[in-house]
Write an enzyme that holds these catalytic residues in place. Structure first.
Site, short mmCIF file in Angstrom:
data_model
loop_
_atom_site.label_atom_id
_atom_site.label_comp_id
_atom_site.label_asym_id
_atom_site.label_seq_id
_atom_site.Cartn_x
_atom_site.Cartn_y
_atom_site.Cartn_z
N HIS A 167 -9.48 1.05 4.70
CA HIS A 167 -8.22 1.28 5.42
C HIS A 167 -8.49 2.27 6.56
CE1 HIS A 167 -4.20 2.63 6.38
NE2 HIS A 167 -3.76 1.52 5.80
N ASN A 192 0.88 -1.17 0.00
CA ASN A 192 0.00 0.00 0.00
C ASN A 192 0.91 1.22 0.00
OD1 ASN A 192 -1.77 2.06 0.50
ND2 ASN A 192 -2.33 1.40 2.57
N TRP A 193 1.07 1.81 -1.18
CA TRP A 193 2.02 2.93 -1.30
C TRP A 193 1.42 4.25 -0.79
CZ3 TRP A 193 4.68 1.99 -6.77
CH2 TRP A 193 5.64 0.97 -6.61
N LYS A 194 0.15 4.25 -0.42
CA LYS A 194 -0.50 5.46 0.09
C LYS A 194 -0.25 6.62 -0.88
CE LYS A 194 -0.19 3.39 4.60
NZ LYS A 194 -0.13 3.53 6.04
N GLU A 247 -5.70 -4.89 10.54
CA GLU A 247 -4.66 -3.89 10.77
C GLU A 247 -4.98 -3.11 12.05
OE1 GLU A 247 -2.53 -2.72 6.88
OE2 GLU A 247 -4.29 -1.46 7.09
N GLY A 282 2.21 2.29 10.79
CA GLY A 282 3.17 3.38 10.63
C GLY A 282 3.84 3.80 11.93
N GLU A 293 -6.97 4.75 7.60
CA GLU A 293 -6.79 6.17 7.25
C GLU A 293 -8.01 6.71 6.51
OE1 GLU A 293 -2.98 5.71 5.34
OE2 GLU A 293 -2.10 5.20 7.28
N SER A 307 3.12 -2.20 10.50
CA SER A 307 4.56 -2.31 10.73
C SER A 307 5.14 -3.69 10.42
CB SER A 307 4.91 -1.87 12.15
OG SER A 307 4.54 -0.51 12.34
N GLY A 341 2.72 -0.96 4.38
CA GLY A 341 2.92 0.43 3.99
C GLY A 341 4.40 0.73 3.87
N GLY A 342 4.98 1.24 4.95
CA GLY A 342 6.35 1.73 4.95
C GLY A 342 7.37 0.81 4.29
P1 PGA Z 1 2.71 0.24 7.76
O1 PGA Z 1 1.30 0.51 7.09
O2 PGA Z 1 3.25 -1.04 7.19
O3 PGA Z 1 3.54 1.43 7.40
O4 PGA Z 1 2.47 0.13 9.24
C1 PGA Z 1 0.41 -0.56 6.88
C2 PGA Z 1 -0.84 -0.05 6.21
O5 PGA Z 1 -1.22 1.10 6.45
O6 PGA Z 1 -1.48 -0.77 5.42
#
Ligand code: PGA
Length: 246
Positions: free
Chosen positions: A92, A8-10, A164, A170, A94, A209, A230-231
């Site tokens: 998600h 997930n590159w956001k 999640e 994050g 967010e 994470s 994500g990261g």
């Molecule tokens: P993260 O994000 O790996 O940076 O914790 C995961 C996500 O938001 O899907």
């Protein structure tokens, strides 16, 4: 079941950075685990084309519950499919937190995207205060019941659920494998009640994470079929490591 890693590159990466990622990624990606990438929607076509060269599927991070019309700024699931987009991430945290998406609203999006034959990664997870007050399973249970309400069993084979925990996204804090497994086992049981024929086969991803140094232990849990990342998906070398290709 082949493990699935979803990037997930956001709202990260410009077009050049997307190309640069693939330049490196395609040299070592073996396909022993499946890799999917969700860039910003404006880069979907680019990632579809680059992904084709190395067996990576592309998708989007959100889409509309409508197929076309006067919905300024929205993304049509039908047009995602038409471009050969493979999947959509829905719900998600967010999106829930910053764009006020509710499980009820998400239910309409999930059903529309599944009808358009996209794979849907439906995300659930509790906040830190909810975990600390022992509400994790009831919150996740409600998100499952409301978000997947009134769905036909026939569409469930295109469904994937991602757990999640919001406090792990994050933040560098990962749920322990045991904490993640406990919630995954609960989600599996709920899905089996809802979809007797498919519940066992629905892939369950853990997100929050996930990193090269904790991925193996997480993927070793009985009900964890992959990761939503994500990261650690932004750097080709890290995502390769998650895919088992160091
Ligand atoms: P993260 O994000 O790996 O940076 O914790 C995961 C996500 O938001 O899907």
């Amino acid at each position: 079941m082949t493990k699935l890693l979803v990037a997930n590159w956001k709202m990260n990466k410009n077009a050049k950075e997307c190309f640069d990622f693939f330049e490196e990624f395609k040299l070592k990606f073996s396909g022993k685990r499946s890799a999917w990438i969700a860039p910003q929607a404006i880069h979907l076509n680019l990632v579809i084309n680059e992904g084709k060269k190395c067996n990576v599927m592309a998708g989007v991070q959100n889409c509309s519950e409508f197929l076309s019309g006067a919905y300024t700024g929205e993304i049509s699931p039908r047009n995602v499919k038409e471009l050969n987009g493979h999947f959509v991430i829905l719900g998600h945290s967010e999106r829930r937190q910053y764009f006020q998406e509710t499980s009820k609203h998400l239910n309409a999006k999930v059903k529309t995207a599944l009808k358009e034959d996209l794979k849907v990664i439906y995300c659930v997870g509790e906040t830190l205060p909810e975990r600390e007050s022992n509400q994790t399973l009831s919150i996740v249970g409600d998100q499952i019941q409301q978000g997947l309400n009134d769905m036909s069993e026939a569409t469930a084979d295109n469904l994937i659920v991602a757990y999640e925990p919001v406090w792990a996204i994050g933040t560098g804090k990962t749920a322990t494998p045991a904490q993640a497994q406990e919630v995954h086992a609960f989600i599996r049981a709920e899905l089996k009640k809802k979809f007797p024929a498919f519940g066992e086969k629905i892939q369950l991803l853990y997100g929050g994470s996930v990193k090269p140094d904790n991925v193996e232990e997480l993927l070793g849990q009985k009900d964890i079929d992959g990761g939503l990342v994500g990261g650690a998906s932004l750097k080709a070398s890290d995502f390769l490591a998650l895919c088992g290709d160091k």
